[in-house]
Design an enzyme around this catalytic site. Structure first.
Site, PDB file in Angstrom:
ATOM      1  N   TYR A  55       0.838  -1.193   0.000  1.00 22.29           N
ATOM      2  CA  TYR A  55       0.000   0.000   0.000  1.00 22.29           C
ATOM      3  C   TYR A  55       0.884   1.258   0.000  1.00 22.29           C
ATOM      4  CZ  TYR A  55      -3.860  -3.167   1.261  1.00 22.29           C
ATOM      5  OH  TYR A  55      -4.786  -4.177   1.282  1.00 22.29           O
ATOM      6  N   GLY A 215     -23.409   4.188  -4.785  1.00 19.54           N
ATOM      7  CA  GLY A 215     -24.393   4.896  -5.586  1.00 19.54           C
ATOM      8  C   GLY A 215     -23.784   5.980  -6.452  1.00 19.54           C
TER       9      GLY A 215
END
Length: 341
Positions: A55, A215
């Site tokens: 990471y 969404g």
């Protein structure tokens, strides 16, 4: 925050785990802001932090190390290795040679002398599982690692690792970290049952399907998701169609789509924790706001109709493919041997 037992380790963990992938150059390069996010999660009762050497090429571990100073004893700290950390061909994989180096490097960046959980980020077809488990066993016996785990591993390899550990007297994998969301339920078929059979904890990643279940990606609309240009699954029409069916379910239940998705992920009895990966404080606040959401059977039944249990809608680009899938020669006979007569 409630707490669950991580498999049969006896370690108590929160149902939400804080994923640190977005801390550092890849996501949030502001160390102070990232530390504030980590502190707020810990203050809210989240006690698991999951990071990895890859990471931001170690920067994430450095940020986490600074954030947990003075709090280390209260944090269940998990890291991973496997993916390339340099051009050298031995700076990757699951060999003893690299595992021993990778753990020392992670401990230095994290400013700690032990990891609560150390996981193999992916399976390694080039390394015998005996080699990997032998090295990990030595790390546990040295006190540098408390428990070991795997990630994104096929069920057959989970079982093989358990058998090898028993036959050879090695420490066994205590955790598995697979992808799991409403859109990716394939692990319900074999992986999660295997996890339950062997008393492993499951720390599932991508419960928001890499952002699709926020969404912010809709059918026929532009998206502001940062990863949309890199990952094809974020524009897969099959997945977008499923999202369009899920949004009315969330609305009818009076829930945000993100809260529906997180509540689904932690509702499975084999799942110990779902990993949230906030880049901003707003992302974290949204996740924490849904921590007390419980989905009733009626809502879960509706989700089963949209995405049947044990199935995936498309696939995650970051998922693991075995050599049998990646190498055409393993699934194609030589041309001269393909004829039936």
């Amino acid at each position: 925050m409630h707490y669950r037992t991580l498999g049969r380790t006896g370690i108590k963990v929160s149902p939400y785990a804080l994923g640190a992938m977005m801390f550092g150059a890849v996501g949030n390069p502001d160390h102070d802001d990232s530390i504030r996010i980590i502190h707020k999660a810990l203050d809210a009762g989240v006690n698991v932090i999951d990071t990895a050497d890859i990471y931001s090429h170690g920067e994430s571990e450095e940020i986490v190390g600074k954030a947990i100073k003075g709090r280390r004893q209260y944090v269940v700290l998990a890291s991973k290795s496997h993916l390339p950390m340099g051009a050298d061909p031995n700076q990757r994989g699951n060999s003893r040679r690299w595992i021993m180096t990778a753990v020392e490097d992670s401990l230095r960046r994290l400013q700690t002398d032990y990891l609560d959980v150390f996981q193999m980020h992916r399976p390694d077809p080039d390394t015998d599982i005996e080699e990997t488990l032998s090295a990990l066993t030595d790390l546990i016996r040295s006190g540098k690692v408390r428990a070991i785990g795997s990630s994104t591993t096929p069920a057959s390899e989970i079982v093989e690792a358990q058998w090898v550990a028993e036959r050879r007297g090695f420490e066994r994998f205590r955790t598995e970290q697979p992808p799991y969301s409403i859109l990716n339920r394939g692990i319900e078929r074999e992986v999660l049952p295997a996890v339950q059979k062997y008393g492993m904890g499951a720390l599932v990643w991508s419960p928001l399907a890499q952002g699709l279940l926020t969404g912010r990606a809709r059918k026929g609309q532009q998206t502001d998701l940062r990863r949309a240009s890199r990952y094809s699954h974020l524009s897969d029409d099959r997945r977008l169609d499923a999202v369009e069916q899920l949004i009315p379910v969330a609305d009818a239940a009076g829930l945000k789509l993100t809260h529906l998705a997180m509540a689904f992920a932690i509702a499975h009895p084999a799942v110990t924790s779902a990993i949230i990966g906030p880049r901003t404080m707003e992302h974290l606040d949204d996740a924490l706001a849904g921590a007390d959401v419980v989905l009733g059977d009626d809502v879960l039944d509706q989700l089963d109709k949209i995405v049947p249990p044990g199935t995936d809608v498309g696939r995650l680009d970051m998922d693991y493919d075995t050599p049998a899938i990646l190498d055409p020669t393993l699934r194609r006979r030589a041309a001269a041997d393909r004829a039936a007569a």
